[in-house]
Every structure is written in structure tokens, then in C-alpha cells.
Design a protein around this motif. Sequence first.
Motif: not given
Length: 427
Positions: A247-266
Motif C-alpha cells: 500500500g505504501l509503495s502504491l501511494l508513493a507513485g499515485s497519491f499526489r497525482q490522483a489529487v492534482a489530476h483526478g482523471d488519471d486512470t492509472i
Amino acid sequence: MTHATPETVFTYGSPQLKFGTGASAEIGYDLASLGARSALVVTDPGISATGLPQRVAEQMKAYDVTAVVFDGVHVEPTDESMRAAVEFAREHGPFDAIVAVGGGSSIDTAKAVNLLTTNDGDLMDYLNAPVGRGLAPSHALLPLVAVPTTTGTGAESTTVCVLDVLSLKVKTGISHARLRPTLAVVDPDLMMTQPAGVTAASGMDILCHALESYTARPYTSYDRKEPAERVPYCGANPISDMWSEKGLSLLAGSFRQAVAHGDDTIARGDMAFAATFAGLGFGNAGVHIPHACAYPIAGRVRDFHPADYPGDEALVPHGMAVSLTAPEAFRYTFDAAPERHLRAARLLAPGFDESQEEPRDLLPRVLTDLMRDIGIPAGIGAVGYEAGDIPDLVEGALKQQRLLATAPKQPSAEDLSGIFERSITLW
């Protein structure tokens, strides 16, 4: 800490899991496979307005499953809102199964409905002591299908139901293995419209689930228990560690991106995975000090209104409340398991320049950098609390003994007071 008879056994439980785009369209099939012919769909007004719960209910007809939709879930549920949901279920039931469509509020409300339509008594009978009586359900519950629409709580994986007790101004919960959903249906498509503020707050819940379960006291540190005495939160163990690390590894690469770019499906898909994985971890190992402190922060809120949340009432979202003391809580627990705190920080921020940081400060620094980047308030002072509120907050946190017992070191009232005081302003 040594014991004459240390625990040698840990338990692990999880729901069945269906993950992927379009998974929510198959719930009628899943219910029919469980032998259900009628279902109560539990959701909140905001999700109901999207038409999703009604679509889920309509799709059940192809498998001869009839559905009734209850859309009165209160975001951050209370004992009053849960009792209203239970009364609706009793009036319109009985049902063969329950389907929760929404965030943690809907899933937790569905758990309470499931418990109180299959077992005698009131909410207070089952709430964790010392707030409630802490009774265990005596009868089996109905099949519960959890369909999360937010990436955060992990409630689709856990045995816990959380709510505010309005008369006591405290958030607490019910915890029992029978509350765990039968099936978690995680469809990333349902999370694409989650606003940035909700993504940030609920994402901090994912993060703290992973961090708290990873740094929880190990299962071997407990006294040996008889089988009937073992609780779902059994301490850090090799299986929960695996889920927390992922879970921590996934958050490292996705958290900021998901907040800033909510349409990023990955990024959205990775956040959905992280929420479920962290739930599979903490749903067995447990959480500790940040969650214990979060309950009074949320329960005693006066006039804070978070961005992107509906309604006009004061609210500190659960994940936000958890995050506000997390940096100082992990600074406090560092010396109980330094290597785990350092490993967690490195998973969350690979490549971070550690040369300017004391080891104890590394995880708090990684957390505050992230919180600042995604728009989390800069401490409990930013959501309306002052130094004079700390005794009340400490009192509320001390009521969460089920959670504090999982901490790698046991905080005193003075320790908790220091954590709250240092969390008034984090940066």
C-alpha cells in the motif's frame, strides 16, 4: 516487553475480493451466487444523486434479485443516523443480503444495519468499551457486499464500524469478525469523480492505515490468549506487513497525482488498490495513536468546513482528522521500532534526501511534505483547536483503549497531551 507465555498465533481474515473496471455491474450475479433473492442497498444522498445505487439495484433484476434503496446515510455517521437506517431496514425488510454503495460512511452504516437486523439489542450494547458494552453478536449476519466509491477507508476489508456518539461528542466503533463484508467489489471507475479534497483526506486515511498497522506492536508481544479471546486486531504480523508495504509503495507513485489530476486512470486505480491493500493490513494488525486521536478531533469539531465536502455542517473528515497528529505520533513511537519507521518513510518517499534529517524526524518530514502538497490543513489549530482544548482531546483519545492497546509503546495522558500540543501547527 517480556511475557511468561507470549502469543505464538496470529489470525488473518479478509473478504472475497472482486477488483476491476466494470466489476460493479456484476453484483446481481454475485448476490444470486450467495443465494440472495432480496437486498437492501445502503448509500448516501450524494452518491444516490449520481444514479449509481439505482443502477446497481436495477442490474440485480436480471438475476431475479429485488432491491430496495436506502439513501439516508449521514456522511461521518452518527448513532442517530445509524438508528434511522436500522429502522428503515426493519420496516422494509426482511432482506437476504445487504449491499453498501459509497464511502466508509455507507459501508459502516450497512455493517450496523446488518448487525442490528440480525441480532437483538441497541448500538450501545455493541460499541467498544468503555463507551458501550462491547458485546459480541450472538447470531450470524447476512451476506454484505461492499462497493466503495472513495479511495480511503478500506471499510470493505475490515471488521470495524465507526460512528459519532452525539451525546458524548466522541467517535468510537464496533469491532467483530462477523462485521467483515462477505464480498468487496472494487471498481476504479466509480472513483473517477471523487473531488480533490475528498481524495486528499480519504487518501490520508489509506496512508495512516498502512503506517499504523506496519508500526503496530507485533502479535508476539501480546499474552497468549484462548481462541475465543482473540480479537481481529492482533498486532503486526508477516501477512499484514506485506499488504501495508505494498500500500505504501502504491501511494508513493499515485497519491499526489490522483489529487492534482483526478482523471488519471492509472493513479486512481493504484489508489483503489492501495486502499484495499491497506485495509487488508490494518483490518488484521490494527491501528493505534493517530486513529485514537482522530476520534475526538472529529467528534468535537465546532466550525471547520473542509473543501469539496457536501453540506453546511461543521466536519473534520475522518482521514483528515487521522493525519493531523500522525507526524507527531510517529515521532513519539519511533524508538519502539526505528527500523520500521525508517522503512515506511523510504517506501513512501523513495529517493528522499535523508542527509539533513535525524532518523526520528524522517517519517514525520515525509508526511508533512506530502500533507502540504495535497492541501491538508497544517495541524489541529487549522481546524479550530487551541491549547485550551487539549485536555478534552486527550480525554477523548484515552477512551479509545482498543486502539491504544495496539500502539508499539503505550502513551500516557501526558504523552498524548504532548502529541496534541506539537500538532497545533505542523509547519
